[in-house]
Design a protein around this motif. Structure first.
Motif, PDB file in Angstrom:
ATOM      1  N   GLY A   4     -32.452  23.232 -22.226  1.00 48.98           N
ATOM      2  CA  GLY A   4     -32.823  23.241 -20.923  1.00 48.98           C
ATOM      3  C   GLY A   4     -31.927  23.362 -19.717  1.00 48.98           C
ATOM      4  O   GLY A   4     -32.263  23.016 -18.506  1.00 48.98           O
ATOM      5  N   SER A   5     -30.533  23.145 -20.012  1.00 50.33           N
ATOM      6  CA  SER A   5     -29.483  23.043 -18.936  1.00 50.33           C
ATOM      7  C   SER A   5     -28.256  23.963 -19.424  1.00 50.33           C
ATOM      8  O   SER A   5     -27.653  23.925 -20.334  1.00 50.33           O
ATOM      9  N   SER A   6     -27.886  24.814 -18.445  1.00 53.31           N
ATOM     10  CA  SER A   6     -27.031  25.906 -18.584  1.00 53.31           C
ATOM     11  C   SER A   6     -25.908  25.011 -18.469  1.00 53.31           C
ATOM     12  O   SER A   6     -24.761  25.456 -19.184  1.00 53.31           O
ATOM     13  N   ALA A   7     -25.506  24.004 -17.522  1.00 52.98           N
ATOM     14  CA  ALA A   7     -24.369  23.260 -17.478  1.00 52.98           C
ATOM     15  C   ALA A   7     -24.136  22.548 -18.870  1.00 52.98           C
ATOM     16  O   ALA A   7     -22.875  22.384 -19.403  1.00 52.98           O
ATOM     17  N   ALA A   8     -25.163  22.003 -19.499  1.00 53.08           N
ATOM     18  CA  ALA A   8     -24.560  21.267 -20.803  1.00 53.08           C
ATOM     19  C   ALA A   8     -24.617  22.281 -21.842  1.00 53.08           C
ATOM     20  O   ALA A   8     -23.796  22.171 -22.752  1.00 53.08           O
ATOM     21  N   ALA A   9     -25.231  23.204 -21.840  1.00 53.78           N
ATOM     22  CA  ALA A   9     -24.886  24.362 -22.974  1.00 53.78           C
ATOM     23  C   ALA A   9     -23.810  25.152 -23.067  1.00 53.78           C
ATOM     24  O   ALA A   9     -23.000  25.106 -23.983  1.00 53.78           O
ATOM     25  N   THR A  10     -23.040  25.258 -21.616  1.00 50.85           N
ATOM     26  CA  THR A  10     -21.622  25.772 -21.363  1.00 50.85           C
ATOM     27  C   THR A  10     -20.514  24.728 -21.929  1.00 50.85           C
ATOM     28  O   THR A  10     -19.868  25.148 -22.793  1.00 50.85           O
ATOM     29  N   ALA A  11     -20.991  23.389 -21.478  1.00 48.20           N
ATOM     30  CA  ALA A  11     -19.741  22.566 -21.865  1.00 48.20           C
ATOM     31  C   ALA A  11     -19.846  22.279 -23.294  1.00 48.20           C
ATOM     32  O   ALA A  11     -18.893  21.875 -23.800  1.00 48.20           O
ATOM     33  N   THR A  12     -21.034  22.501 -24.105  1.00 39.17           N
ATOM     34  CA  THR A  12     -21.090  21.926 -25.493  1.00 39.17           C
ATOM     35  C   THR A  12     -21.085  23.010 -26.485  1.00 39.17           C
ATOM     36  O   THR A  12     -21.285  22.759 -27.416  1.00 39.17           O
ATOM     37  N   ALA A  13     -20.903  24.231 -26.011  1.00 38.78           N
ATOM     38  CA  ALA A  13     -21.021  25.537 -26.910  1.00 38.78           C
ATOM     39  C   ALA A  13     -19.828  25.439 -27.773  1.00 38.78           C
ATOM     40  O   ALA A  13     -20.231  25.944 -29.004  1.00 38.78           O
ATOM     41  N   ALA A  14     -18.522  24.898 -27.683  1.00 39.61           N
ATOM     42  CA  ALA A  14     -17.519  24.947 -28.518  1.00 39.61           C
ATOM     43  C   ALA A  14     -17.983  24.035 -29.824  1.00 39.61           C
ATOM     44  O   ALA A  14     -17.207  24.161 -30.787  1.00 39.61           O
ATOM     45  N   GLY A  15     -18.919  22.997 -29.683  1.00 41.98           N
ATOM     46  CA  GLY A  15     -19.183  22.042 -30.582  1.00 41.98           C
ATOM     47  C   GLY A  15     -18.242  20.869 -30.893  1.00 41.98           C
ATOM     48  O   GLY A  15     -18.513  19.812 -31.085  1.00 41.98           O
ATOM     49  N   GLU A  16     -17.052  20.921 -30.114  1.00 43.20           N
ATOM     50  CA  GLU A  16     -16.243  19.786 -29.884  1.00 43.20           C
ATOM     51  C   GLU A  16     -16.015  19.441 -28.511  1.00 43.20           C
ATOM     52  O   GLU A  16     -16.406  20.385 -27.402  1.00 43.20           O
ATOM     53  N   GLY A  17     -15.632  18.154 -28.135  1.00 43.79           N
ATOM     54  CA  GLY A  17     -15.156  17.964 -26.715  1.00 43.79           C
ATOM     55  C   GLY A  17     -15.185  16.399 -26.423  1.00 43.79           C
ATOM     56  O   GLY A  17     -15.118  15.590 -27.698  1.00 43.79           O
ATOM     57  N   LEU A  18     -14.860  15.787 -25.710  1.00 46.12           N
ATOM     58  CA  LEU A  18     -14.313  14.357 -25.239  1.00 46.12           C
ATOM     59  C   LEU A  18     -15.800  13.790 -24.362  1.00 46.12           C
ATOM     60  O   LEU A  18     -15.840  14.133 -23.250  1.00 46.12           O
ATOM     61  N   TYR A  19     -16.252  12.968 -25.011  1.00 41.03           N
ATOM     62  CA  TYR A  19     -17.531  12.438 -24.173  1.00 41.03           C
ATOM     63  C   TYR A  19     -17.133  11.147 -23.448  1.00 41.03           C
ATOM     64  O   TYR A  19     -16.565  10.323 -24.389  1.00 41.03           O
TER      65      TYR A  19
END
Length: 437
Positions: free
Chosen positions: A90-105
């Motif tokens: 439901g959030s394009s910002a969240a979808a874009t940021a998490t699309a790679a599957g990896e990240g630093l939270y």
């Protein structure tokens, strides 16, 4: 660790209970200052702990050795994955940021809540050239340089990260201009628990390194035995940590009971030494210079880079760091025994159990501050003139003693606490030591 040069950063607002607060964030991007203000207001208004979670790109060359790894099946990793998956719908910002599957939270817990569990574990990092100053949120923790400010985009979609009891729960906008925040007690609990545990283990590592270096100079078998017995507790604590964070229950076979006994024995020795140090300082004449010989009777080696006194300090630091990890384990176990309110039980258990550690750490800091403020007298003797060697020794000793308080952090307001979590494509995570936000 975080580089804030990224233009837009999605941010979730998480609660540890089913609460509603006034709609303060809105739908538009926020500055870091605005986000910090929002955390403080939410912490004041809500009757349950509030935290925020930011999603950043995974930095290159990340040193994962400083953190505690958890596989994709661990509760923390699963709750984080659940939050990411449902938010992206439901959030394009969240979808874009998490699309790679990896990240630093980066989870930030406000000072009001952090004071319940982070006192003595996380302290603000003092800035150079500014008395009482601390590093702000827009400092790259690798380079130490101030970087450009980011904008934070609230993730307003309903998301479930696990309710208080561990089951899924939804959260969304309620009528009347109020907001029901995402209920994520297990995610916040696990992140805080692992972050605080990693922070305590980081202090343990530093203490072991210092003690080893000192004991190589001292050749003191008794102190070496103390060090070895304490450091031998790590294996049992690591295993108990892994079991508890997988929602298991540590048994006697892990050896945690023996480890706790050894740690408590070391803490008792530290208490006794602290009492002797305080007594020795109280016996010194007020307002008068003190000879080095007088000082070294009560504080052997205080005028040297090594010395028994400094080894005793590091042994106390090691025992405190190990005990803080045990306290976190006990608090997590206590919280998980009552799934209805894990975070409340967690903070209550931590606060009561770490009071003795805070007092011991504060007492040692007070001794170091008193020692560093002493005026040293030149040795008394029949000769009216002293050699260059004697003068140099006095100057070096005075400099070393006056530097004792350099590493002491004065107690002050507990800062916001940040826990950084590196997530890989397979869902596994590494939780880094909690730090002052």
């Amino acid at each position: 660790m975080i580089d804030y040069r990224k233009a837009t950063v999605p941010v979730w607002t998480l609660a540890t209970g089913d609460v509603q607060v006034p709609a303060l964030a809105g739908d538009g991007p926020m500055t870091a200052e605005r986000l910090a203000e929002l955390r403080g207001v939410l912490a004041a208004l809500a009757d349950q702990p509030i935290a925020t979670l930011e999603a950043h790109p995974l930095p290159d060359g990340l040193d994962r050795g400083r953190g505690i790894p958890l596989d994709a099946a661990s509760p923390l990793a699963q709750h984080l994955s659940q939050l990411i998956t449902q938010s992206a719908r439901g959030s394009s910002a969240a979808a874009t940021a998490t699309a790679a599957g990896e990240g630093l939270y980066r989870m930030v817990v406000p000072a009001k809540v952090a004071a319940q569990f982070a006192q003595g574990v996380v302290r603000p990092m003092a800035t150079k050239g500014m008395a009482g100053g601390i590093r702000g949120p827009l400092v790259n923790s690798v380079t130490g340089r101030i970087v450009a400010g980011a904008t934070f985009q609230p993730v307003g979609t309903a998301a479930a990260a696990g309710a208080v009891g561990g089951a899924g729960a939804t959260a969304g906008v309620a009528v009347g201009g109020s907001v029901a925040l995402t209920v994520a007690a297990p995610l916040v609990l696990m992140a805080v628990a692992v972050g605080v545990s990693a922070s305590a283990d980081h202090k343990r590592q530093k203490a072991v390194e210092h003690i080893t270096e000192l004991l190589e100079q001292l050749h003191d078998e008794k102190l070496d035995d103390e060090r070895s017995e304490l450091n031998g507790c790590r294996d049992a604590i690591d295993k108990a940590t892994a079991v508890l964070l997988d929602h298991g229950r540590p048994g006697v076979s892990l050896g945690l009971d023996s480890a706790v006994h050894a740690i408590n024995t070391a803490l008792g020795a530290a208490d006794d030494r602290l009492a002797k140090w305080r007594s020795a300082l109280d016996k010194l004449p007020d307002g008068k210079a003190v000879e080095i010989a007088t000082l070294t009777k009560a504080f052997p080696g205080v005028d040297e880079d090594g010395g028994t006194f400094r080894a005793h300090l590091e042994l106390a630091a090691l025992a405190i760091a190990l005990k803080r990890r045990v306290v976190v384990l006990q608090a997590v176990e206590h919280a998980q025994s009552d799934p209805g309110n894990p975070f409340e039980n967690f903070t209550r258990a931590l606060k009561s159990a770490q009071r003795r550690l805070d007092e011991l750490e504060s007492g040692i800091a007070g001794v170091l501050q008193r020692l560093s403020a002493l005026e040293l007298a030149r040795p008394q003797g029949l000769r009216p003139v002293f050699t260059n060697v004697e003068v140099d020794r006095l100057m070096r000793a005075a400099n070393r003693i006056h530097r004792l308080a350099d590493g002491v952090t004065a107690d002050g307001p507990t800062p916001d606490v940040a826990i950084e979590i590196a997530r890989d494509r397979d869902g596994s995570v590494v939780v880094f030591p909690a730090l002052a936000a």
